[in-house]
Structures are given as structure tokens and as C-alpha cells.
Design a protein around this motif. Structure first.
Motif, PDB file in Angstrom:
ATOM      1  N   ARG A  65       0.818  -1.214   0.000  1.00  0.00           N
ATOM      2  CA  ARG A  65       0.000   0.000   0.000  1.00  0.00           C
ATOM      3  C   ARG A  65       0.855   1.269   0.000  1.00  0.00           C
ATOM      4  N   TYR A  66       1.918   1.295   0.822  1.00  0.00           N
ATOM      5  CA  TYR A  66       2.673   2.527   1.015  1.00  0.00           C
ATOM      6  C   TYR A  66       3.942   2.649   0.166  1.00  0.00           C
ATOM      7  N   ALA A  67       4.435   1.563  -0.403  1.00  0.00           N
ATOM      8  CA  ALA A  67       5.650   1.648  -1.231  1.00  0.00           C
ATOM      9  C   ALA A  67       5.492   2.622  -2.398  1.00  0.00           C
ATOM     10  N   PRO A  68       4.377   2.590  -3.144  1.00  0.00           N
ATOM     11  CA  PRO A  68       4.251   3.559  -4.245  1.00  0.00           C
ATOM     12  C   PRO A  68       4.135   5.005  -3.759  1.00  0.00           C
ATOM     13  N   GLU A  69       3.583   5.200  -2.583  1.00  0.00           N
ATOM     14  CA  GLU A  69       3.382   6.555  -2.063  1.00  0.00           C
ATOM     15  C   GLU A  69       4.647   7.146  -1.452  1.00  0.00           C
ATOM     16  N   TYR A  70       5.440   6.316  -0.781  1.00  0.00           N
ATOM     17  CA  TYR A  70       6.592   6.802  -0.018  1.00  0.00           C
ATOM     18  C   TYR A  70       7.947   6.435  -0.598  1.00  0.00           C
ATOM     19  N   SER A  71       7.981   5.645  -1.676  1.00  0.00           N
ATOM     20  CA  SER A  71       9.288   5.219  -2.168  1.00  0.00           C
ATOM     21  C   SER A  71       9.273   5.044  -3.683  1.00  0.00           C
ATOM     22  N   TYR A  72      10.453   4.702  -4.197  1.00  0.00           N
ATOM     23  CA  TYR A  72      10.630   4.418  -5.627  1.00  0.00           C
ATOM     24  C   TYR A  72      11.046   2.963  -5.822  1.00  0.00           C
ATOM     25  N   ILE A  73      10.871   2.142  -4.786  1.00  0.00           N
ATOM     26  CA  ILE A  73      11.323   0.759  -4.831  1.00  0.00           C
ATOM     27  C   ILE A  73      10.129  -0.187  -4.780  1.00  0.00           C
ATOM     28  N   SER A  74      10.395  -1.455  -4.973  1.00  0.00           N
ATOM     29  CA  SER A  74       9.319  -2.445  -4.957  1.00  0.00           C
ATOM     30  C   SER A  74       8.791  -2.630  -3.535  1.00  0.00           C
ATOM     31  N   ALA A  75       7.609  -3.208  -3.437  1.00  0.00           N
ATOM     32  CA  ALA A  75       6.998  -3.452  -2.130  1.00  0.00           C
ATOM     33  C   ALA A  75       7.853  -4.400  -1.295  1.00  0.00           C
ATOM     34  N   LYS A  76       8.476  -5.371  -1.932  1.00  0.00           N
ATOM     35  CA  LYS A  76       9.324  -6.329  -1.215  1.00  0.00           C
ATOM     36  C   LYS A  76      10.542  -5.623  -0.609  1.00  0.00           C
ATOM     37  N   GLU A  77      11.181  -4.761  -1.392  1.00  0.00           N
ATOM     38  CA  GLU A  77      12.328  -4.003  -0.880  1.00  0.00           C
ATOM     39  C   GLU A  77      11.888  -3.027   0.207  1.00  0.00           C
ATOM     40  N   TYR A  78      10.730  -2.428   0.012  1.00  0.00           N
ATOM     41  CA  TYR A  78      10.202  -1.485   1.001  1.00  0.00           C
ATOM     42  C   TYR A  78       9.912  -2.213   2.316  1.00  0.00           C
ATOM     43  N   MET A  79       9.414  -3.432   2.232  1.00  0.00           N
ATOM     44  CA  MET A  79       9.146  -4.214   3.434  1.00  0.00           C
ATOM     45  C   MET A  79      10.452  -4.497   4.182  1.00  0.00           C
ATOM     46  N   ARG A  80      11.517  -4.795   3.461  1.00  0.00           N
ATOM     47  CA  ARG A  80      12.826  -4.992   4.112  1.00  0.00           C
ATOM     48  C   ARG A  80      13.280  -3.726   4.830  1.00  0.00           C
ATOM     49  N   ASP A  81      13.025  -2.581   4.216  1.00  0.00           N
ATOM     50  CA  ASP A  81      13.392  -1.314   4.852  1.00  0.00           C
ATOM     51  C   ASP A  81      12.564  -1.062   6.108  1.00  0.00           C
ATOM     52  N   ILE A  82      11.284  -1.419   6.077  1.00  0.00           N
ATOM     53  CA  ILE A  82      10.433  -1.266   7.269  1.00  0.00           C
ATOM     54  C   ILE A  82      10.947  -2.167   8.384  1.00  0.00           C
ATOM     55  N   LEU A  83      11.284  -3.404   8.044  1.00  0.00           N
ATOM     56  CA  LEU A  83      11.828  -4.328   9.045  1.00  0.00           C
ATOM     57  C   LEU A  83      13.080  -3.759   9.690  1.00  0.00           C
ATOM     58  N   GLU A  84      13.974  -3.238   8.866  1.00  0.00           N
ATOM     59  CA  GLU A  84      15.230  -2.681   9.370  1.00  0.00           C
ATOM     60  C   GLU A  84      14.991  -1.429  10.212  1.00  0.00           C
ATOM     61  N   ILE A  99       4.223   1.384  13.870  1.00  0.00           N
ATOM     62  CA  ILE A  99       5.455   1.097  13.146  1.00  0.00           C
ATOM     63  C   ILE A  99       5.838   2.349  12.366  1.00  0.00           C
ATOM     64  N   LEU A 100       7.109   2.450  12.063  1.00  0.00           N
ATOM     65  CA  LEU A 100       7.618   3.583  11.296  1.00  0.00           C
ATOM     66  C   LEU A 100       7.774   3.177   9.835  1.00  0.00           C
ATOM     67  N   LEU A 101       7.365   4.062   8.961  1.00  0.00           N
ATOM     68  CA  LEU A 101       7.493   3.836   7.522  1.00  0.00           C
ATOM     69  C   LEU A 101       8.505   4.825   6.959  1.00  0.00           C
ATOM     70  N   PRO A 102       9.523   4.332   6.275  1.00  0.00           N
ATOM     71  CA  PRO A 102      10.487   5.252   5.669  1.00  0.00           C
ATOM     72  C   PRO A 102       9.860   5.981   4.487  1.00  0.00           C
ATOM     73  N   ASN A 103      10.140   7.266   4.387  1.00  0.00           N
ATOM     74  CA  ASN A 103       9.637   8.075   3.283  1.00  0.00           C
ATOM     75  C   ASN A 103      10.830   8.542   2.458  1.00  0.00           C
ATOM     76  N   TYR A 104      10.885   8.113   1.199  1.00  0.00           N
ATOM     77  CA  TYR A 104      11.986   8.473   0.309  1.00  0.00           C
ATOM     78  C   TYR A 104      11.611   9.578  -0.653  1.00  0.00           C
ATOM     79  N   ARG A 105      10.370  10.020  -0.601  1.00  0.00           N
ATOM     80  CA  ARG A 105       9.900  11.047  -1.538  1.00  0.00           C
ATOM     81  C   ARG A 105       9.858  12.400  -0.847  1.00  0.00           C
ATOM     82  N   ASN A 106      10.150  13.435  -1.588  1.00  0.00           N
ATOM     83  CA  ASN A 106      10.120  14.795  -1.054  1.00  0.00           C
ATOM     84  C   ASN A 106       8.740  15.397  -1.068  1.00  0.00           C
ATOM     85  N   GLU A 107       7.888  14.949  -1.989  1.00  0.00           N
ATOM     86  CA  GLU A 107       6.587  15.590  -2.173  1.00  0.00           C
ATOM     87  C   GLU A 107       5.634  15.341  -1.022  1.00  0.00           C
ATOM     88  N   THR A 108       5.757  14.190  -0.339  1.00  0.00           N
ATOM     89  CA  THR A 108       4.767  13.809   0.658  1.00  0.00           C
ATOM     90  C   THR A 108       5.066  14.418   2.005  1.00  0.00           C
TER      91      THR A 108
END
Length: 108
Positions: A65-84, A99-108
Motif C-alpha cells: 500500500r505505502y511503497a508507491p506513495e513513499y518510495s521508488y522501490i518495490s513493495a518487497k524491498e520497502y518491506m525490508r526497509d520497514i523491518l530494518e 510502526i515507522l514507515l520510511p519516506n523516500y519522496r520529497n513531495e509527501t
């Protein structure tokens, strides 16, 4: 008719080839650094968003759900980042916890 190269011309060949090789390497590396500087920011976390885990939520569903909104990576990679980021050792998450979600986008 074949021409023989003089000894003087033969001695000049390394003098011409070595600077040419260095120039080509410098150009290739500087172009690579420029590209990584332009696109390298895509992997830098700009902020962190907190999310309250609801009953029935899974980490993979949250990632999808949040990978397209907060990142430029796949959902699987985004899940690894959330775990870390949350220092989680498994994909199990509890309802009612944040839980904390990493945000890689400047617009949000």
C-alpha cells in the motif's frame, strides 16, 4: 606499399595512448558520479511516517500500500526497509502498535 614507422614515431605512441586512456577513464567515472548524484537521492530517507497497525494488517499489505506513495522501490524491498527501520526480526506485527514507515519522496 608498406611504410615503416620510425623509431621516433614508435616512442610517441605511449605518450599519446596513456593520456587518452586516462581521459576516457576520467570521463566515464565523472559521468557515473554525476548520474549517481542525480539519482542517488532516490534512496535517501527524507522523513519517517508512523502508522498504527490495525487488526488484520500484515507487513506485506502495508508495504504494497505505502511503497508507491513513499518510495521508488518495490513493495518487497520497502518491506525490508520497514523491518530494518523498526528493528523487527520477523514480518509479524501486532495490532495497536505503531510502526515507522520510511519516506523516500520529497513531495509527501
Amino acid at each position: 606499399m608498406k611504410r615503416k614507422l620510425s623509431e621516433k614515431a614508435i616512442r610517441r605512441i605511449p605518450i599519446l595512448i596513456i593520456p587518452t586512456i586516462f581521459f576516457v577513464l576520467y570521463f566515464c567515472l565523472s559521468f557515473r558520479w554525476q548520474v549517481s548524484a542525480e539519482y542517488g537521492g532516490l534512496n535517501e530517507m527524507t522523513s519517517v511516517e508512523s502508522l498504527l497497525v490495525e487488526k488484520g494488517d500484515t507487513l506485506s499489505a502495508i508495504s504494497e500500500r505505502y511503497a508507491p506513495e513513499y518510495s521508488y522501490i518495490s513493495a518487497k524491498e520497502y518491506m525490508r526497509d520497514i523491518l530494518e527501520l523498526n528493528n523487527l526480526h520477523s514480518e509479524y506485527i501486532q495490532a495497536g502498535k505503531y510502526i515507522l514507515l520510511p519516506n523516500y519522496r520529497n513531495e509527501t
